[in-house]
Motif scaffolding. Structure first.
Motif, PDB file in Angstrom:
ATOM      1  N   PHE A 121     117.602-104.877 -13.314  1.00  0.00           N
ATOM      2  CA  PHE A 121     116.941-103.587 -13.128  1.00  0.00           C
ATOM      3  C   PHE A 121     117.943-102.433 -13.303  1.00  0.00           C
ATOM      4  CE2 PHE A 121     115.741-100.142 -10.184  1.00  0.00           C
ATOM      5  CZ  PHE A 121     114.499 -99.812 -10.695  1.00  0.00           C
ATOM      6  N   ILE A 122     119.076-102.527 -12.625  1.00  0.00           N
ATOM      7  CA  ILE A 122     120.086-101.451 -12.663  1.00  0.00           C
ATOM      8  C   ILE A 122     120.726-101.338 -14.047  1.00  0.00           C
ATOM      9  CG2 ILE A 122     122.311-100.693 -11.730  1.00  0.00           C
ATOM     10  CD1 ILE A 122     121.433-102.068  -9.074  1.00  0.00           C
ATOM     11  N   PHE A 123     121.181-102.471 -14.582  1.00  0.00           N
ATOM     12  CA  PHE A 123     121.874-102.444 -15.879  1.00  0.00           C
ATOM     13  C   PHE A 123     120.945-101.999 -17.004  1.00  0.00           C
ATOM     14  CE2 PHE A 123     125.215-105.831 -14.567  1.00  0.00           C
ATOM     15  CZ  PHE A 123     125.851-104.872 -13.792  1.00  0.00           C
ATOM     16  N   ALA A 124     119.694-102.458 -16.977  1.00  0.00           N
ATOM     17  CA  ALA A 124     118.745-102.096 -18.033  1.00  0.00           C
ATOM     18  C   ALA A 124     118.469-100.588 -18.022  1.00  0.00           C
ATOM     19  CB  ALA A 124     117.443-102.877 -17.866  1.00  0.00           C
ATOM     20  N   ILE A 125     118.336-100.008 -16.833  1.00  0.00           N
ATOM     21  CA  ILE A 125     118.112 -98.550 -16.750  1.00  0.00           C
ATOM     22  C   ILE A 125     119.333 -97.789 -17.257  1.00  0.00           C
ATOM     23  CG2 ILE A 125     117.899 -96.632 -15.106  1.00  0.00           C
ATOM     24  CD1 ILE A 125     115.910 -98.251 -13.552  1.00  0.00           C
ATOM     25  N   LEU A 126     120.527 -98.222 -16.862  1.00  0.00           N
ATOM     26  CA  LEU A 126     121.755 -97.559 -17.319  1.00  0.00           C
ATOM     27  C   LEU A 126     121.869 -97.611 -18.839  1.00  0.00           C
ATOM     28  CD1 LEU A 126     124.365 -98.766 -14.662  1.00  0.00           C
ATOM     29  CD2 LEU A 126     123.403 -96.473 -14.905  1.00  0.00           C
ATOM     30  N   MET A 127     121.599 -98.779 -19.410  1.00  0.00           N
ATOM     31  CA  MET A 127     121.694 -98.929 -20.865  1.00  0.00           C
ATOM     32  C   MET A 127     120.596 -98.130 -21.564  1.00  0.00           C
ATOM     33  SD  MET A 127     124.351-100.806 -21.281  1.00  0.00           S
ATOM     34  CE  MET A 127     124.342-101.575 -22.883  1.00  0.00           C
ATOM     35  N   ALA A 128     119.425 -98.037 -20.917  1.00  0.00           N
ATOM     36  CA  ALA A 128     118.328 -97.254 -21.503  1.00  0.00           C
ATOM     37  C   ALA A 128     118.712 -95.784 -21.601  1.00  0.00           C
ATOM     38  CB  ALA A 128     117.059 -97.429 -20.665  1.00  0.00           C
ATOM     39  N   PHE A 129     119.366 -95.260 -20.572  1.00  0.00           N
ATOM     40  CA  PHE A 129     119.800 -93.854 -20.600  1.00  0.00           C
ATOM     41  C   PHE A 129     120.935 -93.655 -21.607  1.00  0.00           C
ATOM     42  CE2 PHE A 129     117.501 -93.304 -16.596  1.00  0.00           C
ATOM     43  CZ  PHE A 129     116.986 -92.032 -16.769  1.00  0.00           C
ATOM     44  N   LEU A 130     121.785 -94.676 -21.745  1.00  0.00           N
ATOM     45  CA  LEU A 130     122.863 -94.565 -22.728  1.00  0.00           C
ATOM     46  C   LEU A 130     122.316 -94.510 -24.145  1.00  0.00           C
ATOM     47  CD1 LEU A 130     125.614 -97.014 -21.363  1.00  0.00           C
ATOM     48  CD2 LEU A 130     125.783 -94.529 -21.598  1.00  0.00           C
ATOM     49  N   LYS A 131     121.282 -95.296 -24.411  1.00  0.00           N
ATOM     50  CA  LYS A 131     120.728 -95.373 -25.765  1.00  0.00           C
ATOM     51  C   LYS A 131     119.639 -94.338 -26.024  1.00  0.00           C
ATOM     52  CE  LYS A 131     122.606 -98.244 -28.594  1.00  0.00           C
ATOM     53  NZ  LYS A 131     123.093 -97.710 -29.880  1.00  0.00           N
ATOM     54  N   GLY A 132     118.778 -94.125 -25.017  1.00  0.00           N
ATOM     55  CA  GLY A 132     117.607 -93.276 -25.251  1.00  0.00           C
ATOM     56  C   GLY A 132     117.692 -91.874 -24.700  1.00  0.00           C
ATOM     57  N   GLY A 133     118.708 -91.595 -23.910  1.00  0.00           N
ATOM     58  CA  GLY A 133     118.841 -90.249 -23.349  1.00  0.00           C
ATOM     59  C   GLY A 133     117.671 -89.878 -22.464  1.00  0.00           C
ATOM     60  N   LYS A 134     117.118 -88.681 -22.656  1.00  0.00           N
ATOM     61  CA  LYS A 134     116.060 -88.163 -21.796  1.00  0.00           C
ATOM     62  C   LYS A 134     114.767 -88.971 -21.898  1.00  0.00           C
ATOM     63  CE  LYS A 134     117.737 -83.384 -21.806  1.00  0.00           C
ATOM     64  NZ  LYS A 134     117.412 -81.981 -22.142  1.00  0.00           N
ATOM     65  N   LEU A 135     114.591 -89.670 -23.014  1.00  0.00           N
ATOM     66  CA  LEU A 135     113.364 -90.455 -23.173  1.00  0.00           C
ATOM     67  C   LEU A 135     113.276 -91.570 -22.120  1.00  0.00           C
ATOM     68  CD1 LEU A 135     110.819 -90.799 -24.862  1.00  0.00           C
ATOM     69  CD2 LEU A 135     112.115 -92.285 -26.405  1.00  0.00           C
ATOM     70  N   ALA A 136     114.434 -91.987 -21.592  1.00  0.00           N
ATOM     71  CA  ALA A 136     114.450 -93.038 -20.569  1.00  0.00           C
ATOM     72  C   ALA A 136     113.841 -92.564 -19.253  1.00  0.00           C
ATOM     73  CB  ALA A 136     115.879 -93.528 -20.330  1.00  0.00           C
ATOM     74  N   PHE A 137     113.604 -91.260 -19.110  1.00  0.00           N
ATOM     75  CA  PHE A 137     112.984 -90.744 -17.892  1.00  0.00           C
ATOM     76  C   PHE A 137     111.542 -91.225 -17.741  1.00  0.00           C
ATOM     77  CE2 PHE A 137     116.444 -87.578 -17.783  1.00  0.00           C
ATOM     78  CZ  PHE A 137     116.745 -87.618 -16.419  1.00  0.00           C
ATOM     79  N   THR A 138     111.008 -91.860 -18.778  1.00  0.00           N
ATOM     80  CA  THR A 138     109.672 -92.451 -18.642  1.00  0.00           C
ATOM     81  C   THR A 138     109.626 -93.484 -17.528  1.00  0.00           C
ATOM     82  OG1 THR A 138     107.937 -93.655 -19.807  1.00  0.00           O
ATOM     83  CG2 THR A 138     110.167 -94.254 -20.348  1.00  0.00           C
ATOM     84  N   PHE A 139     110.797 -94.124 -17.252  1.00  0.00           N
ATOM     85  CA  PHE A 139     110.865 -95.105 -16.165  1.00  0.00           C
ATOM     86  C   PHE A 139     110.645 -94.447 -14.807  1.00  0.00           C
ATOM     87  CE2 PHE A 139     113.915 -97.196 -19.271  1.00  0.00           C
ATOM     88  CZ  PHE A 139     112.942 -98.039 -19.788  1.00  0.00           C
ATOM     89  N   VAL A 140     110.995 -93.175 -14.709  1.00  0.00           N
ATOM     90  CA  VAL A 140     110.814 -92.443 -13.443  1.00  0.00           C
ATOM     91  C   VAL A 140     109.328 -92.336 -13.094  1.00  0.00           C
ATOM     92  CG1 VAL A 140     111.211 -90.246 -12.253  1.00  0.00           C
ATOM     93  CG2 VAL A 140     112.956 -91.163 -13.801  1.00  0.00           C
ATOM     94  N   ILE A 141     108.474 -92.358 -14.132  1.00  0.00           N
ATOM     95  CA  ILE A 141     107.027 -92.289 -13.911  1.00  0.00           C
ATOM     96  C   ILE A 141     106.458 -93.656 -13.582  1.00  0.00           C
ATOM     97  CG2 ILE A 141     104.809 -91.674 -14.947  1.00  0.00           C
ATOM     98  CD1 ILE A 141     106.391 -89.789 -16.832  1.00  0.00           C
ATOM     99  N   VAL A 142     106.880 -94.649 -14.364  1.00  0.00           N
ATOM    100  CA  VAL A 142     106.277 -95.987 -14.272  1.00  0.00           C
ATOM    101  C   VAL A 142     106.756 -96.751 -13.042  1.00  0.00           C
ATOM    102  CG1 VAL A 142     106.073 -98.209 -15.415  1.00  0.00           C
ATOM    103  CG2 VAL A 142     105.971 -96.118 -16.759  1.00  0.00           C
ATOM    104  N   ILE A 143     108.052 -96.692 -12.760  1.00  0.00           N
ATOM    105  CA  ILE A 143     108.628 -97.525 -11.703  1.00  0.00           C
ATOM    106  C   ILE A 143     108.010 -97.252 -10.325  1.00  0.00           C
ATOM    107  CG2 ILE A 143     110.755 -97.999 -10.406  1.00  0.00           C
ATOM    108  CD1 ILE A 143     112.266 -97.788 -13.073  1.00  0.00           C
ATOM    109  N   PRO A 144     107.886 -95.989  -9.876  1.00  0.00           N
ATOM    110  CA  PRO A 144     107.280 -95.768  -8.554  1.00  0.00           C
ATOM    111  C   PRO A 144     105.856 -96.309  -8.441  1.00  0.00           C
ATOM    112  CG  PRO A 144     108.390 -93.781  -9.311  1.00  0.00           C
ATOM    113  CD  PRO A 144     108.361 -94.718 -10.467  1.00  0.00           C
TER     114      PRO A 144
END
Length: 407
Positions: free
Chosen positions: A151-174
């Motif tokens: 969970f932690i590593f995948a989010i970190l790598m998502a932000f490294l690769k996708g930048g702001k687009l990775a903020f979609t996880f902030v909506i889905v995860i909660p």
């Protein structure tokens, strides 16, 4: 002696059952870390490969990336297999030691302790409850390490690769976390209710097997079948109720997963086309989708761990009751273990099976049997003949009065 010395903590008591299986217990999280690290790196490298292909790289670059990914996949597979083996070995060994510890404890029980739990309940605790604890132990050293790290590593790598687009996880995860916790809480009462019903089912089996001659002699087979069927059907209803609630996990997971994929594809494609790949390229988009799946799958696994561990807490409590039980029969220091003769003396003896019982099973018993005498004890059914005999070898202690053997 302090209370802490008398009764060790639950964690310490159960941890002592790891015993000779410490090495596989420690190796399992190590293998899980290796597996997660490799799984998270692979989409990152795949994204770079796609970017290289977009820029018109040669076959030699593709082969280089391909070999790297192949080796990483093999190493990840090896870590996963090794982790599965060590987790199985550690959990099975842990359960073996715990089962032996309970069995050893039961050997010290007085008949009063056995009456308190019932033999069918003790069987359930040594089988079903230990199986639940074994499964939770395996999840703790394997999945409970793997899923949070993924969970932690995948989010970190998502932000490294996708930048702001990775903020979609902030909506889905909660949304997913809230839903999974709600489902688990709704299912727990039904899971908890099953344990006592397991005791009743095992009791029906035990009574039927041990009293088979009586059942057949009085032609009570149909009654025993109905009794067992009712106990088994009660367990089925509770499990069906719990599993019906838990079944919402998959639809909830799929809704979040596909929403995440559609959102990333829609917004990501727009960014790629609008910026001509300068803000986001196809490789980064594919990595984001993969990381999204990894994040949501890790949350799904965490919800399963939560359900299993919450379920096993009741098993831990029931096992702890057995381990904490102290025999009511205590011998004094320098107890006499060799008697000069077989004389038996009951002096104003009274006995009841429980301190809370209102009536005595035996009362005002004065009986003197000389060594070598043969005495017959007669009485109707339920007149406590067996109870009287059980006081002689001290299977029970007299509630009042004194029982003497050999003086």
């Amino acid at each position: 002696m302090s209370k802490k010395e008398k009764k060790p903590s639950t964690i310490r008591r159960f941890a002592s059952c790891i015993g000779e299986y410490k090495v596989p217990t420690i190796l399992t999280p190590v293998f899980m870390i290796g597996e997660v690290g490799l799984e998270v790196l692979m989409p990152f490298i795949t994204a770079d490969l796609i970017s290289e292909i977009q820029h018109g790289c040669g076959l030699d670059v593709i082969v280089k990336y391909g070999i790297t990914l192949f080796v990483m996949a093999l190493l990840s597979l090896g870590c996963g297999a090794a982790g599965g083996y060590t987790a199985s070995k550690a959990s099975a060994g842990f359960a073996k030691n715990l089962r032996y510890k309970i069995f050893d404890k039961v050997q010290t029980f007085s008949f009063e302790s056995i009456d308190k739990f019932s033999s069918s309940s003790l069987v359930t605790r040594m089988t079903t409850d230990i199986n639940n604890v074994q499964m939770s132990f395996m999840m703790i050293i394997r999945s409970a390490i793997r899923s949070p790290m993924m969970f932690i590593f995948a989010i970190l790598m998502a932000f490294l690769k996708g930048g702001k687009l990775a903020f979609t996880f902030v909506i889905v995860i909660p949304v997913l976390v809230f839903g999974l916790i709600l489902i688990a809480k709704k299912a727990m009462p039904a899971f908890h209710a099953v344990f006592k019903k397991y005791d009743k089912m095992n009791e029906a089996i035990e009574e039927n097997v041990t009293a088979m001659r009586t059942v057949k002699g009085f032609v009570r087979e149909d009654y025993e079948k109905n009794k067992f069927e009712n106990a088994a059907d009660s367990i089925r209803r509770e499990f069906t109720k719990a599993e019906r609630i838990v079944a919402f996990n998959n639809p909830l997971m799929n809704i979040c997963l596909y929403f995440n994929m559609v959102f990333i594809l829609a917004v990501g494609s727009k960014l790629i086309i609008g910026s001509q790949g300068t803000v986001l390229d196809v490789g980064a988009l594919s990595a984001l989708i993969t990381y999204g799946v990894q994040v949501l799958m890790s949350l799904m696994m965490l919800s399963m761990i939560y359900v299993m561990i919450t379920l096993s807490i009741e098993s831990v409590r029931r096992i702890g009751e057995v381990l904490d039980e102290e025999s009511t029969l205590r011998s004094p220091e320098n107890a006499v273990e060799v008697i000069p003769d077989g004389s038996i003396d009951f002096e104003d003896v009274g006995f009841k099976y429980s301190a809370k019982a209102e009536r005595f099973a035996l009362s005002d018993i004065d009986l003197h049997i000389k060594s070598g005498e043969t005495i017959g004890i007669i009485g109707g059914t339920g007149s406590s003949k067996s109870t009287l005999i059980q006081l002689i070898p001290r299977l029970y202690d007299a509630t009042v009065g004194t029982v003497k053997v050999g003086g």
